[in-house]
Design a protein around this motif. Structure first.
Motif, short mmCIF file in Angstrom:
data_model
loop_
_atom_site.label_atom_id
_atom_site.label_comp_id
_atom_site.label_asym_id
_atom_site.label_seq_id
_atom_site.Cartn_x
_atom_site.Cartn_y
_atom_site.Cartn_z
N ALA A 26 0.82 -1.21 0.00
CA ALA A 26 0.00 0.00 0.00
C ALA A 26 0.86 1.26 0.00
O ALA A 26 0.43 2.30 -0.51
N THR A 27 2.06 1.17 0.54
CA THR A 27 2.97 2.32 0.56
C THR A 27 3.16 2.86 -0.84
O THR A 27 3.09 4.07 -1.08
N ARG A 28 3.43 1.96 -1.78
CA ARG A 28 3.66 2.37 -3.17
C ARG A 28 2.47 3.11 -3.75
O ARG A 28 2.62 4.10 -4.46
N LEU A 29 1.27 2.60 -3.46
CA LEU A 29 0.06 3.21 -4.02
C LEU A 29 -0.02 4.69 -3.64
O LEU A 29 -0.26 5.55 -4.50
N PHE A 30 0.18 4.99 -2.36
CA PHE A 30 0.05 6.38 -1.90
C PHE A 30 1.26 7.22 -2.28
O PHE A 30 1.12 8.38 -2.68
N ALA A 31 2.45 6.64 -2.20
CA ALA A 31 3.67 7.41 -2.53
C ALA A 31 3.73 7.76 -4.01
O ALA A 31 4.18 8.85 -4.39
N GLN A 32 3.30 6.84 -4.86
CA GLN A 32 3.36 7.09 -6.30
C GLN A 32 2.41 8.20 -6.74
O GLN A 32 2.55 8.72 -7.85
N GLN A 33 1.47 8.56 -5.87
CA GLN A 33 0.58 9.69 -6.17
C GLN A 33 1.11 10.99 -5.59
O GLN A 33 0.42 12.00 -5.59
N GLY A 34 2.36 10.96 -5.07
CA GLY A 34 3.01 12.19 -4.63
C GLY A 34 2.93 12.49 -3.15
O GLY A 34 3.41 13.54 -2.71
N ILE A 35 2.33 11.60 -2.37
CA ILE A 35 2.23 11.84 -0.92
C ILE A 35 3.55 11.43 -0.26
O ILE A 35 4.14 10.40 -0.59
N MET A 36 4.01 12.25 0.70
CA MET A 36 5.18 11.89 1.51
C MET A 36 4.72 10.89 2.57
O MET A 36 3.94 11.25 3.46
N VAL A 37 5.19 9.65 2.47
CA VAL A 37 4.72 8.58 3.36
C VAL A 37 5.81 8.21 4.35
O VAL A 37 6.94 7.87 3.97
N THR A 38 5.48 8.25 5.64
CA THR A 38 6.31 7.68 6.69
C THR A 38 5.79 6.27 6.93
O THR A 38 4.67 6.09 7.42
N ALA A 39 6.56 5.27 6.52
CA ALA A 39 6.11 3.88 6.55
C ALA A 39 6.71 3.19 7.77
O ALA A 39 7.91 2.91 7.82
N THR A 40 5.88 2.91 8.77
CA THR A 40 6.36 2.26 9.99
C THR A 40 6.08 0.76 9.93
O THR A 40 5.04 0.33 9.45
N GLU A 41 7.04 -0.02 10.39
CA GLU A 41 6.95 -1.48 10.34
C GLU A 41 7.88 -2.04 11.41
O GLU A 41 9.05 -1.67 11.46
N PRO A 42 7.39 -2.92 12.29
CA PRO A 42 8.24 -3.42 13.38
C PRO A 42 9.29 -4.43 12.94
O PRO A 42 10.31 -4.58 13.61
N ASP A 43 9.07 -5.12 11.81
CA ASP A 43 9.95 -6.21 11.42
C ASP A 43 11.03 -5.73 10.43
O ASP A 43 10.72 -5.23 9.35
N GLY A 44 12.29 -5.93 10.79
CA GLY A 44 13.39 -5.46 9.96
C GLY A 44 13.45 -6.13 8.60
O GLY A 44 13.82 -5.48 7.60
N SER A 45 13.11 -7.42 8.52
CA SER A 45 13.14 -8.12 7.24
C SER A 45 12.09 -7.59 6.29
O SER A 45 12.33 -7.43 5.09
N MET A 46 10.90 -7.30 6.82
CA MET A 46 9.84 -6.73 5.98
C MET A 46 10.25 -5.35 5.49
O MET A 46 10.04 -5.00 4.32
N LEU A 47 10.85 -4.57 6.39
CA LEU A 47 11.26 -3.21 6.02
C LEU A 47 12.37 -3.22 4.97
O LEU A 47 12.40 -2.38 4.06
N ALA A 48 13.29 -4.19 5.08
CA ALA A 48 14.35 -4.32 4.07
C ALA A 48 13.75 -4.62 2.70
O ALA A 48 14.23 -4.10 1.68
N GLU A 49 12.72 -5.46 2.67
CA GLU A 49 12.04 -5.76 1.40
C GLU A 49 11.32 -4.51 0.89
O GLU A 49 11.35 -4.21 -0.31
N LEU A 50 10.68 -3.77 1.78
CA LEU A 50 9.98 -2.54 1.40
C LEU A 50 10.93 -1.56 0.71
O LEU A 50 10.59 -0.97 -0.32
N ARG A 51 12.14 -1.42 1.28
CA ARG A 51 13.10 -0.45 0.73
C ARG A 51 13.46 -0.73 -0.72
O ARG A 51 13.84 0.18 -1.47
#
Length: 255
Positions: free
Chosen positions: A51-76
């Motif tokens: 969902a981060t991509r959906l909102f960010a690709q429309q120009g919104i500055m998104v602060t994406a919080t996630e407790p799991d480091g592996s998930m966040l590494a994939e997000l990046r």
């Protein structure tokens, strides 16, 4: 946070591969509800950034919080430059910056119910929008669904998550709308459904099951057995009903 809530990191790449993304209709419905341009958003439980991509690709500055480091590494690997990843559970976020939008995609049920709504309200500008969306992927063919249920039954009674506040499935307003309606912090609660038909191969369907918490917390040997039994009863191609239920609410203006 429960064991099921923290079970996803080991399968971050599978989560990214097998979980469907979110359609632009979701963004459009949130913006239509907001009624004005939204410039900043905070995402609760961003996972691999579907969902981060959906909102960010429309120009919104998104602060994406996630407790799991592996998930966040994939997000990046997948998000544009206007996303700021933050490794933290929602409960550890401290009020400071306020956002025009706070949202959660298939993640709100993992947050601690105690103090959930005042905590979210504190992160929103007055009049700001809260959005939650999600919904299980269900097999569209009743006969296939029954065959899979029977194959799963010796290992797992159900792979869905029950309503966090006990709202019956036949009630018109479902959770979290049911809680939002009772909250002093929010008003103008709305619920809508976005249809999302999905077709996948049998192997990809089992791949999707491998990202669901109910299976992730099974012993590895049982997990392999149940996936093997399910594969035996699946057609080559699986039709899914992956409708997205969207809840929207507005932060009350402060006195």
């Amino acid at each position: 946070m429960s064991g099921r809530a923290l079970s996803f990191g080991a399968v971050a790449e599978a989560y990214e591969r097998f979980r469907p993304g979110y359609p632009v209709e979701l963004f459009d419905s949130v913006m239509a509800y907001a009624g004005h341009p939204v410039r900043t958003a905070l995402e609760i439980g961003a996972g691999t950034g579907k969902a981060t991509r959906l909102f960010a690709q429309q120009g919104i500055m998104v602060t994406a919080t996630e407790p799991d480091g592996s998930m966040l590494a994939e997000l990046r690997k997948h998000v544009p430059a206007n996303v700021r990843p933050v490794q933290a559970p929602f409960e550890d976020l401290r009020p400071g910056e306020r956002y025009g939008l706070v949202y959660a995609a298939a993640a709100l049920h993992w947050t601690n119910p105690e103090g959930r709504w005042p905590r979210i309200a504190a992160l929103l500008e007055p009049g700001g929008v809260f959005a939650s969306c999600g919904g299980p992927l269900r097999l569209a063919d009743p006969a296939v669904a029954e065959a899979v249920r029977a194959a799963r039954a010796p290992f797992l009674e159900s792979d869905e998550i029950p309503s966090p506040d006990g709202t019956p499935p036949d009630r018109e307003m479902q959770w979290p709308g049911s809680e939002l309606q009772r909250s002093e912090w929010f008003t103008e609660v709305q619920q809508s459904v976005i249809e999302r038909p999905v077709t996948m191969s049998a192997r990809d369907y089992v791949g999707h099951l491998s990202t669901i918490s109910a299976y992730l917390v099974l012993p590895a040997s049982e997990r392999e057995q149940v996936f093997g039994q399910i594969m035996k009863v699946l057609p080559d191609t699986v039709e899914m009903a992956a409708d997205i239920t969207v809840h929207l609410a507005r932060r009350c203006h402060e006195d």
